[in-house]
Each structure stands twice: as C-alpha cells, then as structure tokens.
Design a protein around this motif. Structure first.
Motif, mmCIF file in Angstrom:
data_model
loop_
_atom_site.group_PDB
_atom_site.id
_atom_site.type_symbol
_atom_site.label_atom_id
_atom_site.label_comp_id
_atom_site.label_asym_id
_atom_site.label_seq_id
_atom_site.Cartn_x
_atom_site.Cartn_y
_atom_site.Cartn_z
ATOM 1 N N PRO A 84 18.000 -33.872 -155.032
ATOM 2 C CA PRO A 84 16.536 -33.764 -154.995
ATOM 3 C C PRO A 84 16.025 -33.908 -153.565
ATOM 4 C CG PRO A 84 17.212 -35.892 -155.864
ATOM 5 C CD PRO A 84 18.459 -35.093 -155.693
ATOM 6 N N PRO A 85 14.743 -33.634 -153.331
ATOM 7 C CA PRO A 85 14.211 -33.699 -151.963
ATOM 8 C C PRO A 85 14.321 -35.079 -151.317
ATOM 9 C CG PRO A 85 12.719 -32.462 -153.388
ATOM 10 C CD PRO A 85 13.754 -33.068 -154.285
ATOM 11 N N ALA A 86 14.220 -36.164 -152.102
ATOM 12 C CA ALA A 86 14.165 -37.503 -151.504
ATOM 13 C C ALA A 86 15.371 -37.834 -150.617
ATOM 14 C CB ALA A 86 13.988 -38.552 -152.602
ATOM 15 N N PRO A 87 16.617 -37.707 -151.108
ATOM 16 C CA PRO A 87 17.738 -38.017 -150.208
ATOM 17 C C PRO A 87 17.857 -37.047 -149.046
ATOM 18 C CG PRO A 87 18.552 -37.129 -152.289
ATOM 19 C CD PRO A 87 17.101 -37.409 -152.475
ATOM 20 N N ILE A 88 17.462 -35.795 -149.248
ATOM 21 C CA ILE A 88 17.504 -34.829 -148.137
ATOM 22 C C ILE A 88 16.563 -35.296 -147.033
ATOM 23 C CG2 ILE A 88 17.146 -32.432 -147.457
ATOM 24 C CD1 ILE A 88 17.582 -31.676 -150.442
ATOM 25 N N LEU A 89 15.360 -35.725 -147.425
ATOM 26 C CA LEU A 89 14.385 -36.199 -146.440
ATOM 27 C C LEU A 89 14.876 -37.449 -145.728
ATOM 28 C CD1 LEU A 89 11.609 -35.980 -145.124
ATOM 29 C CD2 LEU A 89 10.688 -37.335 -147.032
ATOM 30 N N GLU A 90 15.472 -38.389 -146.454
ATOM 31 C CA GLU A 90 15.960 -39.622 -145.820
ATOM 32 C C GLU A 90 17.065 -39.326 -144.809
ATOM 33 O OE1 GLU A 90 14.463 -42.367 -145.928
ATOM 34 O OE2 GLU A 90 13.108 -41.892 -147.584
ATOM 35 N N VAL A 91 17.970 -38.416 -145.161
ATOM 36 C CA VAL A 91 19.018 -38.039 -144.205
ATOM 37 C C VAL A 91 18.389 -37.383 -142.985
ATOM 38 C CG1 VAL A 91 21.033 -36.574 -143.804
ATOM 39 C CG2 VAL A 91 20.814 -37.811 -145.958
ATOM 40 N N TYR A 103 19.394 -27.428 -141.762
ATOM 41 C CA TYR A 103 19.917 -27.594 -143.117
ATOM 42 C C TYR A 103 20.874 -26.449 -143.419
ATOM 43 C CZ TYR A 103 15.921 -30.742 -144.218
ATOM 44 O OH TYR A 103 15.009 -31.762 -144.258
ATOM 45 N N LEU A 104 22.071 -26.789 -143.886
ATOM 46 C CA LEU A 104 23.065 -25.796 -144.278
ATOM 47 C C LEU A 104 23.418 -26.028 -145.741
ATOM 48 C CD1 LEU A 104 25.456 -26.144 -141.184
ATOM 49 C CD2 LEU A 104 23.487 -24.609 -141.432
ATOM 50 N N TYR A 105 23.184 -25.026 -146.585
ATOM 51 C CA TYR A 105 23.439 -25.196 -148.018
ATOM 52 C C TYR A 105 23.636 -23.842 -148.672
ATOM 53 C CZ TYR A 105 18.395 -24.207 -148.134
ATOM 54 O OH TYR A 105 17.159 -23.645 -147.959
ATOM 55 N N GLY A 106 24.138 -23.851 -149.895
ATOM 56 C CA GLY A 106 24.432 -22.620 -150.609
ATOM 57 C C GLY A 106 23.200 -21.986 -151.222
ATOM 58 N N MET A 113 15.002 -24.550 -153.631
ATOM 59 C CA MET A 113 13.754 -25.241 -153.926
ATOM 60 C C MET A 113 13.724 -26.631 -153.291
ATOM 61 S SD MET A 113 12.089 -26.235 -157.634
ATOM 62 C CE MET A 113 13.440 -27.343 -158.061
ATOM 63 N N ASN A 114 14.776 -27.421 -153.496
ATOM 64 C CA ASN A 114 14.751 -28.819 -153.062
ATOM 65 C C ASN A 114 14.882 -28.978 -151.557
ATOM 66 O OD1 ASN A 114 14.366 -29.769 -155.665
ATOM 67 N ND2 ASN A 114 16.543 -29.977 -156.077
ATOM 68 N N PHE A 115 15.751 -28.186 -150.925
ATOM 69 C CA PHE A 115 15.839 -28.256 -149.462
ATOM 70 C C PHE A 115 14.551 -27.734 -148.831
ATOM 71 C CE2 PHE A 115 20.332 -28.856 -150.301
ATOM 72 C CZ PHE A 115 20.772 -29.637 -149.235
ATOM 73 N N GLY A 116 13.951 -26.724 -149.452
ATOM 74 C CA GLY A 116 12.680 -26.222 -148.943
ATOM 75 C C GLY A 116 11.578 -27.268 -149.013
#
Length: 333
Positions: A84-91, A103-106, A113-116
């Motif tokens: 979800p967005p929360a851990p992505i934002l914290e990192v 951000y690198l993802y599949g 959606m979530n990385f965006g």
C-alpha cells in the motif's frame, strides 16, 4: 501442497522477521511501518534514492536487492499483492538525501495505483519522485502495446543499472533515464510447469496437466500464450529465445546479458541446461554474452518453470552492469 509455515495469516511477517535477523548488517525495518525496509548502511547526502517493491512470494525479490550499488529501500506487500502507499511513502522519506527518489516496480495495476499515490504524497512533502515500470514480458502483450506488458525477471537488470547509476552520482533524471533504457533493452519469456499454492488457501494457483507446460505464463500464474505437451529443454529454450529475438532483433557482434531465472522449484541442473541451449543459439548468431546469471532471482513461491531474459547492451549499460553491488541476495565485485 506442503509448506513449512506456522499460522498462514502471519507468513509475511514471520518471513520478514527472519530475513531481518539473518541480514541485519544489510537491512532494517522502519519503526513507522513494518513493511518499510531500508539499508542498514549509511548513504551519502545528495545521492538519488532507489526504491523497489512489490508483493511477497517472489523472494529473493525484492528485499534481497537492498544494499550497496542497488536499492536503498523496499516496500513489501502481501503475497502477490502490491504494497500500500503508506510503507512506500515511509521508505521514500527515509532514503531521500535531497536529490529525490526513483521508484522501480512492475507494471501491474495495484503497483501502478499505489506507487502513484505514494509519489503524489511524497511530492506534497517536497520530495521529487521519478517512476519507472518494468515491462519486459513479451508474452503479455504484442510489441505495439508494450506499455501493457508485465514486468518479470528482467526487472533485476533495471534494479542493477539504476542502482549503479545512483551510486555513481547520477541525477534523478539520469537514474530514471538509465532505468527506462534498461527496460527498453530487455525482453523476457517464461514457461510454467507446475503451479504454486498460496499459504492461505493451500490450493494450486492454476491448473495444468502432469504432462503439460504453459508458454508465456506470468509470475503470478497469469495465463500464457498456450498450453502444450511438455517438450525437451532445447525445444522449449528455442521457442522462448525465438520470441525474444523476434521482439528485439540483435545483430552479429552485439553483446547481451542473459538471465535464466527459476520460478521457485526448478533445479539449477535444469536451468543450466536451458542456459546451455540459449548460449548456443546466440553464439551461432554471432551475439556475445557479456554477463550471465543463472538461478532463482525473482520467483513465484514454489512454482515450477523458468524464464529467459536477454538485455541488449551498449558501453553505458555494460559499465553500470559491471559496477560492484553488495546485497543480501546479490553480490558482484
């Protein structure tokens, strides 16, 4: 389908706990979110942060590639599910050193959606973000619709070159350019032999006959191009490599990186037999393998089968591929 687990509800948490304890010299968890992990090493101010992530079940992807010369942090999702967005934002906040974060993802709907969403939140906090999607799977969409393709094992080369670029001091825009260039130069094609099973269900992720294979199967069990009777390794390799070379033609004298990636339960013996044939095909065409990788790099739990990845190289990408890296599951000197 047998598994060495405790409560299926907590498999990801227990896996992360074990990974952190085994590799505490490489990686640590952020107190703000137990799915947000970052490097244990000190990173210099002014360095572009590299954030990777995706669902669990692909180990050693993605948390195995946090370390010197590759990613600075990883956001971890549930099994085969986007974080979800929360851990992505914290990192993002933890690894930003003033130069922004890539951000690198599949290329999967949940990840997009979530990385965006996380990128929008990060930019509201003054952190500039670039996003690059892996889309190397030639089986998942025709060439003219490459933007729809899935990211599979070829993401490893994107992590490697982008991480090296960031380590060498490239700007955010240049790191993103390298990641996009690597993805544009990379093609993969897979074959599935046996399904995996999710710990919560214990049921096969897809159905396939004991004497069948599925060409083009996705890393989560997404349907491939066709099912057929299982063939000899050389015949299967011929088909996978032919599909790749049809999509990204290579000329005599060009150089490539080749990855034969196991999906979880395929023995190294079989992967090397596949690599043997891939090398023969390329050599006969006058194409030189500059670097080769054989093993389990991005898996699908205990799925049987493998994928072949070929990345077309130039001097810039060769330099970045050669750059040292030191991660829990990827060491290159």
């Amino acid at each position: 389908m047998k598994k060495l687990i405790n409560n299926p509800t907590y498999v990801v948490e227990e896996m992360l706990d074990g990974f952190l304890k085994a590799h505490s010299n490489y990686i640590r968890v952020l107190p703000e979110n137990d799915r947000a992990l970052v490097t244990s090493r000190t990173t210099r101010e002014g360095k572009v942060g590299v954030l990777i992530g995706g669902g669990s079940g692909h180990e050693p992807g993605f948390l195995g590639y946090v370390g010197d010369g590759m990613a600075d942090g990883v956001a971890v999702g549930n099994i085969f599910a986007s974080p979800p967005p929360a851990p992505i934002l914290e990192v993002t906040k933890a690894i930003d050193k003033g130069a922004g974060v890539v951000y690198l993802y599949g290329n999967y709907a949940g990840d997009v959606m979530n990385f965006g969403m996380a990128a929008e939140l990060a930019e509201m906090e003054g952190i500039k973000v670039e996003m690059v999607l892996g889309s190397d799977d030639v089986a998942s969409a025709p060439k003219e619709e490459k933007h729809r393709r899935r990211g599979i094992a070829g993401e490893l080369f994107v992590f490697k070159t982008a991480g090296a670029a960031a380590d060498l001091g490239y700007s955010l825009e240049e790191v993103a350019r390298i990641a996009r260039k690597t993805n544009d130069h990379t093609r993969s094609m897979g074959v599935g032999l046996t399904p995996c099973s999710l710990p919560q269900t214990g049921k096969p992720s897809f159905e396939i006959g004991d004497d069948e294979m599925e060409i083009g199967l996705g890393h989560h069990g997404e349907p491939g191009i066709r099912k057929a009777k299982l063939q000899q390794a050389d015949v299967v390799t011929d088909e996978l490599v032919a599909a790749i070379l049809e999509d990204i033609p290579l000329n005599e004298g060009e150089e490539v990186a080749v990855l034969v990636n196991g999906l979880g339960s395929t023995p190294r013996m079989e992967l090397y037999i596949m690599f043997r044939r891939a090398e023969q095909i390329l050599r006969e065409k006058g194409i030189k393998i500059y670097r080769s990788y054989v093993g389990d790099y991005i898996t699908s739990l205990e799925m049987g089968g493998c994928s072949i990845t070929i990345t077309k190289l130039d001097n810039e990408l060769k330099t970045l591929l050669d750059h040292p890296a030191d991660c829990p599951m990827f060491v290159q000197k």
